[in-house]
Design an enzyme around this catalytic site. Structure first.
Site, PDB file in Angstrom:
ATOM      1  N   ALA A  39       2.620   8.545  -2.665  1.00 43.53           N
ATOM      2  CA  ALA A  39       1.242   8.274  -2.278  1.00 43.53           C
ATOM      3  C   ALA A  39       0.281   9.054  -3.179  1.00 43.53           C
ATOM      4  O   ALA A  39      -0.870   8.650  -3.356  1.00 43.53           O
ATOM      5  CB  ALA A  39       1.022   8.661  -0.818  1.00 43.53           C
ATOM      6  N   ASP A  83      -7.422  -6.375  12.292  1.00 39.85           N
ATOM      7  CA  ASP A  83      -6.864  -5.957  11.018  1.00 39.85           C
ATOM      8  C   ASP A  83      -6.393  -7.180  10.257  1.00 39.85           C
ATOM      9  O   ASP A  83      -5.909  -8.129  10.840  1.00 39.85           O
ATOM     10  CB  ASP A  83      -5.662  -5.031  11.267  1.00 39.85           C
ATOM     11  CG  ASP A  83      -6.123  -3.634  11.585  1.00 39.85           C
ATOM     12  OD1 ASP A  83      -7.115  -3.199  10.981  1.00 39.85           O
ATOM     13  OD2 ASP A  83      -5.505  -2.991  12.452  1.00 39.85           O
ATOM     14  N   ASP A  90      13.007  -1.359  -7.082  1.00 40.57           N
ATOM     15  CA  ASP A  90      11.941  -1.211  -6.090  1.00 40.57           C
ATOM     16  C   ASP A  90      12.321  -1.983  -4.817  1.00 40.57           C
ATOM     17  O   ASP A  90      12.526  -3.189  -4.865  1.00 40.57           O
ATOM     18  CB  ASP A  90      10.640  -1.772  -6.690  1.00 40.57           C
ATOM     19  CG  ASP A  90       9.454  -1.568  -5.773  1.00 40.57           C
ATOM     20  OD1 ASP A  90       9.681  -1.258  -4.575  1.00 40.57           O
ATOM     21  OD2 ASP A  90       8.326  -1.726  -6.241  1.00 40.57           O
ATOM     22  N   ARG A 133       0.469   7.155  -6.710  1.00 39.41           N
ATOM     23  CA  ARG A 133       0.173   5.746  -6.472  1.00 39.41           C
ATOM     24  C   ARG A 133       0.675   4.839  -7.593  1.00 39.41           C
ATOM     25  O   ARG A 133      -0.016   3.917  -8.014  1.00 39.41           O
ATOM     26  CB  ARG A 133      -1.335   5.554  -6.227  1.00 39.41           C
ATOM     27  CG  ARG A 133      -1.768   6.224  -4.909  1.00 39.41           C
ATOM     28  CD  ARG A 133      -3.245   6.277  -4.721  1.00 39.41           C
ATOM     29  NE  ARG A 133      -3.844   4.970  -4.719  1.00 39.41           N
ATOM     30  CZ  ARG A 133      -4.970   4.671  -5.349  1.00 39.41           C
ATOM     31  NH1 ARG A 133      -5.597   5.582  -6.041  1.00 39.41           N
ATOM     32  NH2 ARG A 133      -5.471   3.464  -5.270  1.00 39.41           N
TER      33      ARG A 133
END
Lengths: 681, 569
Positions: A377, A308, A345, A380
């Protein structure tokens, strides 16, 4: 509650430094039992030869002029077997010590088992797979398992040697916990993952303990070949007396036993178990727990490594590096808007946007009455609604596009070009809009870990292709792949894609290693030939893989590949050395054995050894002391340089093959000279 | 020197196109003369009831090989037992004893041609032609077929492209391979050589033995019978097919079998022609030309080494008669017509290739030349028998791959296919069989002098016995004459060695290749083993020399080395 001292693992340099030699020496004596020797056909033959020699000496009695010689031969043979046992015992002791220091704290552990909401304190040894245990700050985790409720910071120094605490949380890819580590903050509920005696560590300990150790496939294949060679030399020696009798020559049985022992591959035969154990031990020293010896051995053959991107190649926290406004928009306007939208944020990305904007425009405060739109999600995007101002939004290009169109605006055609430009540079584009107007793009760059490039280059030199897997779009992925120096990449990859890729690589004949930590990695880890699971990962991932890295360092695979290769090279080199040695031993013993019957063969005594008995003793002594002399090498493993297969073969063939033919000549001559000085001809 | 160089050069020059031709024959694509060959082959396939297009697994291929050998063996055994009652027997030769017939049949069925009898006196024309020559024609092609199947298996079979890991592999059709090789390659080649030999004066007739009146009546003979017959075709076949069993007892040393320097050159070239061609065939068959070159270079190096040793040893005066007479080179047991070099050259090549025909008596070679001859047979992969040499060579390749694979830190693999326990078990079995049979039987025979029928005591006696079994195991067939070998002990023990040498030697490597064929194929990278380069070739040569030396140095020491050292004093 137990108080535990962190048991930090040190990496030892000297191969023998950590080994308790005296117990190993004693253990080696106990292994002289014939039943223990049956596991090793080569050394079993030596033991049988020892017994035969002593029997012959006893039947000849002290009156025989060769009585002393016979006893000496017997003693050297016994020493040969003992040396081989000693090699195995030292390797075992080192491995066991390593594992035991990891296990030491577990036996006294206790845990609070939760049954139907009631807690009671039980010893760790009675915890079964599936039990739930509550652990609070300051307590030690009693068993390997997975957090099912809550999150905590944990000090894993006892196992990994790393003192910085790590965060583990239920429901994430970092939910795995190890027995013996300490919870520093918060409280967690753990589901126990293994039964007592079946933890990864327990399995690892079984791999280093001689009696229970299963031979690996290649070790078995080599044992078959060595047994065949032993049988061949047995045939050679047994067929000699009748042939000699035809010539009217009677052979000395003790000398014949000596010839046999010198010929059979005792060097590799004696060191083979130690080499295998030492390989497992080296893996353990690198903080990798292998579930089978086969996996470590196979690691040397890996052709393709899948890993990954996040956490492996890059640090994973993307940082804002530039503002790209659309034509007609001032950079400052874009920066201010992005700053406002990111003020609350909490993600690293958001904070980095604020930091970047502050550098040019100074700090900002969120106006009273603002509404924060949190990231979901589904949408987005995230942002803020400030009173008296169009809503501010930041997010992926398509999400912002939909938002702007919903507000009645339109996406300017220039945006597409900017997004591509940012992506091609390897950054992630984050689009910022104010009401109906798109302002521009913030470039979020993924920072590549230092040293990664070098590691991949080294893997490539060892014949391993690296493939980066990422959820990024193809442009970003290509840029990062180029910068990190991987051979190939998979962009916008889903877990199913990973599995399909592994199958495709395997169908092409390649041996695939996969590094992963998440539950959704489990199928891929299981499918891969080598699945290296991160210890911090989920229980499912750890169960699926065949190795667990306690340090959760994905680039550890490089170490594993090297350990696997070292294992094989050490076996091959010592086998070659062992067989090459035989040439000189023939030249020492054949003239000696026939000295009385066929004096012409003295011409073969090219070393000019002082007498028949000295020649035999010198060859035997050389044969015996080669084993302890090579123990450090067997434990350390022969280094594998990252050159081509041809260059490596040429080097080892020259060193161990040619060297193996030549070295014993001067060595045996030297021993003979010393014998001559001490006992005469 | 000239004769030696010329022999090698002609053989290699002819072997390159012949190897290409063999690969064409073994592929199914149409080739020159297709219509003619196909017309001859079709009735054969119909008679045998086989479909030549159908591929076989290695197991089916091996079964077909064994079955065809059983049928042929039974046929020839009956022929030899009952030849006295059968036609084409103008000289009224009686049937053979059961054990001699068994040994003779097995010896020819295994492409060995070890003869415990004298051809011209103990075989009828029918036995020679229908029995012996039939076997001499087909058995080398059977060996070559097994080699082809092994090579196909090593690269994954003919269905490699479509098959997946674990799928059964098509290694070719046994019957089609043998028939095509025989008709399209071997028989045309034998025809050409036979005509050339006839032109040189080798008899080629069905007439009975010719009576002659001796010039010197003092010998007490009024009439001498000179056996003749269809000698030329048989000599062509025995030379080309690494057979070695001649028409006459003393083989190609007899003027009628080998009359001129040219016939000698032709026959020497014929010994190594097909074995070298088989090496070049590897390139065409596997698509790996560099591999063929590596094999060729390795074999050439060993061949030249052993040949040089033999010639060098024979240039020296006869070791046994040293000091008795001033002679330039060892001429004992040699034809004056051929001289020392041509005889030594023949001796070296015939033992390297498992041919076994002779033009001089190996019993009389100087000890070191005898050792060169024995070494050629022990290795049995320097060119080697047609097909068998290649198969044996791959056993050494697999051993070298195992060691060198480990030394580069990878699980040993050949062409990307891993060598694991199963393969190593099979290879180890072969490694053990050779010393077990050769040393075991030599020791047993020497320990029971009543059995040996030895003509020599001492070191030479050891060499004689060891040579006989080595020759049998290598399916060579030459002998240290002087051994009283027509006894039941020798017949039966040699039958056992012959059978193991042939069938274990061919079928075990085929099984290994078959097991490798369906494995996962790892791609070749920089880090993997390159079996086509000089470094691997060096490893391979080291393995061959070391294995042979380690197994047989003691018996060499008791035989030829001790003999050389005693005589040289």
């Amino acid at each position: 509650m137990n108080v535990m001292t962190p048991n930090v693992i040190k990496r030892q340099r000297g191969a023998l430094a950590a080994a308790p030699l005296a117990p190993a020496a004693w253990d080696a004596l106990r292994k002289l039992h014939p039943r223990a020797q049956l596991r090793n056909p080569v050394m079993f033959v030596v033991l049988a030869g020892t017994l035969l020699t002593f029997a012959l000496a006893l039947s000849a009695g002290p009156g025989d002029p060769h009585f002393g010689f016979m006893l000496t031969v017997g003693a050297i043979l016994l020493a040969t077997v003992w040396f081989a046992n000693f090699a195995e015992s030292v390797a075992e002791a080192r491995g066991r010590g390593q594992a035991a220091s990891l296990r030491a704290t577990r036996s006294e552990l206790t845990g609070r088992r939760v049954v139907d909401g009631r807690e009671d304190r039980v010893p760790a040894s009675s915890l079964r797979r599936g039990d739930r245990v509550r652990v609070s700050a300051g307590e030690l985790i009693p068993a390997d398992g997975e957090i099912v409720e809550g999150l905590a910071t944990i000090n894993e120094a006892a196992v990994t040697g790393e003192s910085a605490p790590v965060l583990r949380e239920a429901g994430t890819d970092k939910s795995g916990v190890i027995a013996g580590t300490k919870v520093l903050t918060d409280e967690i509920l753990i589901e126990v993952g293994t039964d007592p005696g079946d933890s990864f560590l327990d399995r690892m300990i079984r791999l280093v303990e001689g009696a229970q150790r299963q031979k690996t496939p290649n070790e078995l294949a080599l044992t078959v070949l060595l047994s065949a060679m032993t049988l061949v030399f047995l045939i050679v020696c047994v067929s000699l007396p009748p042939m000699a009798a035809f010539l009217g020559v009677e052979l000395d049985l003790v000398m014949l036993v000596a010839l046999l022992v010198c010929l059979i591959p005792t060097t590799i035969g004696g060191l083979l178990p130690a080499i295998g154990i030492a390989g497992m031990d080296r893996a353990l020293r690198a903080n990798v727990i292998a579930k089978s010896g086969k996996a470590v051995e196979l690691a040397g053959d890996i052709d393709t490594l899948l890993l990954d991107k996040t956490g492996t190649i890059t640090h994973g926290d993307r940082q804002a590096t530039a503002f790209h406004p659309l034509p007609g928009i001032a950079v400052g306007h874009l920066a201010r808007a992005a700053q406002l939208a990111s003020l609350v944020d909490p993600t690293p990305e958001g904070k980095s946007i604020v930091r970047l904007a502050e550098r040019s425009g100074g700090p900002l405060a969120l106006p009273e009455g603002s509404t924060v739109i949190e990231f979901t999600a589904r949408l987005r995007m995230s942002g803020v609604d400030v009173p008296g101002r169009p809503p501010l939004r930041k997010g992926a290009g398509d999400a912002i596009g939909r938002f702007v169109e919903a507000q009645g605006g339109s996406v300017p055609p220039a945006l597409r070009g900017i997004i591509e430009q940012v992506a091609r540079a390897g950054a992630t584009p984050l689009v910022v809009a104010e009401g109906t107007q798109v302002l521009g793009v913030v470039a979020l760059s993924d920072v590549i870990k230092s040293g990664v490039r070098e590691r991949f280059a080294r893997l490539r030199a060892l014949g391993v292709r690296t493939v980066m897997i990422t959820g990024d779009n193809p442009l970003t992925a290509a840029a990062i792949a180029a910068e990190a120096g991987v051979d190939d990449f998979m962009a916008e990859a889903t877990p199913e894609d990973k599995l399909a890729r592994i199958r495709a690589e395997q169908a092409g004949g390649r041996l695939v290693a996969m590094v992963g930590d998440g539950t959704n990695d489990a199928p891929a880890l299981a499918q891969a030939d080598i699945g290296l699971a991160m210890n911090a990962g989920t229980q499912a991932a750890k169960e699926a893989g065949n190795m667990v890295d306690l340090d959760s360092d994905p680039s550890k695979l490089l170490d594993v590949v090297e350990i696997g290769k070292q294992l094989l090279v050490t076996r091959g080199a010592l086998t070659t050395f062992s067989l090459a040695n035989d040439v000189s031993k023939y030249f020492a013993i054949i003239p000696a054995i026939f000295l009385a019957g066929i004096p012409q063969l003295a011409a073969l005594n090219v070393m000019g050894l002082s007498s028949a008995t000295n020649a035999v003793l010198a060859a035997l002594i050389f044969n015996a002391i080669v084993i302890p002399a090579l123990i450090p090498l067997a434990l350390r493993g022969i280094a594998v340089s990252a050159t081509s297969g041809d260059a490596l073969l040429a080097r080892n063939l020259l060193l161990w093959g040619v060297g193996g033919v030549i070295l014993p000549f001067p060595a045996i001559k030297l021993i003979d000279m010393m014998l001559y000085a001490v006992i005469g001809a | 020197m000239t004769a030696t160089l010329l022999t090698y050069l002609i053989a290699i020059a002819a072997a390159v196109p012949l190897g290409w031709w063999l690969a064409r024959v073994l592929s199914t694509a149409p080739m020159p003369g297709e219509a003619l060959f196909a017309a001859i082959e079709r009735p054969l396939y119909v008679a045998l009831g086989v479909d030549p297009a159908r591929g076989m697994t290695w197991q089916a291929y091996a079964r077909a090989f064994v079955l065809s050998n059983l049928v042929l063996g039974a046929f020839v055994y009956a022929l030899l037992l009952f030849q006295g009652m059968l036609p084409l027997n103008p000289d009224g030769i009686p049937g053979m004893s059961w054990d001699l017939a068994l040994h003779t049949m097995v010896s020819f069925l295994t492409n060995t041609n070890q003869q415990h009898y004298s051809g011209q006196a103990q075989l009828s024309y029918l036995s020679q032609l229908a029995g012996i020559v039939t076997l001499q024609v087909v058995t080398p092609m059977m060996g070559l077929a097994i080699a082809a199947a092994m090579l196909r298996a090593l690269v994954g079979g003919r269905n490699a492209a479509a098959a997946r890991e674990g799928d059964p592999r098509d290694v070719g059709n046994y019957y089609s391979d043998v028939i095509r090789l025989t008709l399209r390659a071997f028989l045309p080649l034998a025809l050409v050589l036979s005509l050339l030999l006839t032109a040189q004066g080798v008899p080629s007739t069905f007439a009975g033995a010719a009576p002659a009146t001796p010039l010197d009546s003092g010998a007490g003979m009024t009439e001498q019978v000179i056996p003749i017959g269809p000698v030329a075709p048989m000599v062509a076949v025995k030379q080309l097919g690494t057979n070695g069993g001649g028409w006459y007892g003393p083989n190609s040393a007899v003027p009628l079998e080998n009359p001129t320097p040219l016939s000698n050159l032709l026959q020497t070239v014929a010994i190594i022609l097909l074995p070298i061609a088989a090496v070049f065939m590897v390139g065409g068959l596997t698509g790996r030309r560099r591999l063929a070159l590596m094999i060729f270079a390795s074999m050439l190096l060993m061949s030249v080494g052993l040949t040089a040793l033999a010639i060098f040893a024979e240039q020296a005066p006869n070791a046994a008669s040293l000091g008795l007479a001033e002679v330039a080179a060892n001429m004992e047991g040699k034809e004056v017509r051929f001289g020392s070099e041509s005889s030594a050259l023949w001796a070296a090549l015939t033992t390297q290739t498992s041919n076994g025909s002779v033009n001089a008596m190996h019993d009389s070679l100087n000890p070191l030349a005898g050792m060169a001859a024995i070494s050629g047979m022990l290795i049995n992969a320097i060119w080697g028998g047609v097909g068998c040499g290649l198969v044996n060579f791959f056993v050494y390749v697999l051993l070298a791959v195992f060691l060198s694979g480990l030394m580069i830190g990878r699980t040993p693999e050949l062409f990307g296919r891993k060598l694991e326990v199963h393969e190593m078990r099979l290879i180890s079995l072969l490694v053990i069989l050779q010393p077990l049979l050769l040393l075991g039987l030599s020791a047993f025979t020497l320990a029971a002098p009543t059995l040996t029928g030895n003509s020599n005591p001492g070191f030479h006696g050891v060499s004689q016995v060891f040579y006989e079994y080595t020759s049998a195991f290598a399916n060579n067939g030459s002998g240290f004459e002087g051994l009283g070998d027509a006894t039941s002990w020798w017949n039966l023990s040699c039958v056992a060695v012959l059978l193991v040498g042939r069938y274990a030697g061919l079928l075990i490597p085929l099984a290994v290749a078959g097991s490798l064929s369906s494995k996962r194929v790892a791609p070749s990278t920089r880090a993997s083993l390159n079996v086509e380069g000089p470094v691997f070739a060096a490893t391979l040569l080291a393995v061959i020399v070391l294995m042979t030396l380690l197994c047989f140095l003691p018996v060499f020491a008791l035989g030829p080395i001790a003999e050389q050292l005693s005589l040289a004093r």
